[in-house]
Design a protein around this motif. Structure first.
Motif, PDB file in Angstrom:
ATOM      1  N   PHE A  37       0.749  -1.287  -0.055  1.00 59.99           N
ATOM      2  CA  PHE A  37      -0.181   0.120  -0.104  1.00 59.99           C
ATOM      3  C   PHE A  37       0.816   1.141  -0.034  1.00 59.99           C
ATOM      4  O   PHE A  37       0.369   2.164  -0.579  1.00 59.99           O
ATOM      5  N   PRO A  38       1.994   1.543   0.769  1.00 57.51           N
ATOM      6  CA  PRO A  38       2.943   2.507   0.469  1.00 57.51           C
ATOM      7  C   PRO A  38       3.306   2.703  -0.948  1.00 57.51           C
ATOM      8  O   PRO A  38       3.414   3.798  -1.480  1.00 57.51           O
ATOM      9  N   LEU A  39       3.578   1.597  -1.790  1.00 55.27           N
ATOM     10  CA  LEU A  39       3.957   1.676  -3.100  1.00 55.27           C
ATOM     11  C   LEU A  39       2.734   2.258  -3.889  1.00 55.27           C
ATOM     12  O   LEU A  39       2.924   2.961  -4.810  1.00 55.27           O
ATOM     13  N   VAL A  40       1.577   1.711  -3.422  1.00 56.07           N
ATOM     14  CA  VAL A  40       0.409   2.161  -4.198  1.00 56.07           C
ATOM     15  C   VAL A  40       0.122   3.783  -3.972  1.00 56.07           C
ATOM     16  O   VAL A  40      -0.029   4.554  -4.927  1.00 56.07           O
ATOM     17  N   GLY A  41       0.458   4.014  -2.888  1.00 62.58           N
ATOM     18  CA  GLY A  41       0.366   5.695  -2.730  1.00 62.58           C
ATOM     19  C   GLY A  41       1.137   6.405  -3.133  1.00 62.58           C
ATOM     20  O   GLY A  41       0.889   7.529  -3.927  1.00 62.58           O
ATOM     21  N   ALA A  42       2.519   6.042  -3.279  1.00 62.31           N
ATOM     22  CA  ALA A  42       3.721   6.692  -3.968  1.00 62.31           C
ATOM     23  C   ALA A  42       3.418   6.741  -5.412  1.00 62.31           C
ATOM     24  O   ALA A  42       3.275   7.445  -6.331  1.00 62.31           O
TER      25      ALA A  42
END
Length: 188
Positions: free
Chosen positions: A103-108
């Motif tokens: 999810f942090p990768l999705v946000g980025a």
């Protein structure tokens, strides 16, 4: 043997799945209503608009993967639904670990995409934090929904292959919108 064959017949599949799909359709309509109330915020912060389908899809994917693993373990007689079941706990922990990683990768990615095509109005850290918090909560909810739905299929003598994934993906769609909206309310 005749009971098993009737579950695999067209009428058996329709008899089992039709009521479930009707209820799930009503639940999905609720997701649209929640999303409609969220429209102003999404238009104000386009990076969050990019997050909506990805967050919903990723939560459904994580839930589906877990559902498939539980269903397979159930059919093999390896799932006990006991609090001490290592397969249950291990798969739940793996699902949460995937969420915290993805999810942090999705946000980025959502922030980067919005920056490239139209200028992001929120800082990168805010979009990543919204994605991480909402994704982690969704993973926990997906674990609960998947476990409860798999257990309910077992108790009602339904084939978990038929019911668990549709229930989990649809419920995660609705929860995805609600949880993302809640995370935005708190964090933005």
């Amino acid at each position: 043997m005749a009971e098993f064959a009737s579950q695999w017949s067209v009428s058996g599949i329709v008899r089992t799945m039709f009521p479930i799909l009707v209820v799930l359709t009503a639940i999905e309509l609720g997701s649209g209503l929640v999303l409609d109330t969220f429209e102003g915020t999404l238009l104000q912060y386009p990076s969050l608009l990019v997050l909506v389908p990805v967050t919903i899809g990723m939560a459904g994917n994580l839930g589906s993967i877990l559902a498939a693993r539980f269903s397979t373990a159930f059919h093999l007689g390896l799932l006990s639904f006991a609090a001490t079941d290592d397969r249950l706990a291990g798969n739940a922990i793996a699902t949460l670990a995937l969420a915290v990683t993805l999810f942090p990768l999705v946000g980025a990615g959502a922030w980067l995409l919005q920056t490239v095509i139209g200028g992001a109005t929120l800082p990168l850290r805010t979009v990543v934090l919204v994605a991480l918090v909402s994704g982690s909560l969704l993973a926990l909810l997906a674990i609960v929904v998947t476990t409860v739905t798999t257990y309910a299929a077992y108790r009602f003598e339904l084939d978990p292959d038929d019911v668990v994934i549709p229930v989990v993906t649809n419920v995660c769609d609705v929860l995805g919108v609600v949880v993302l909206f809640g995370a935005v309310r708190v964090l933005v």
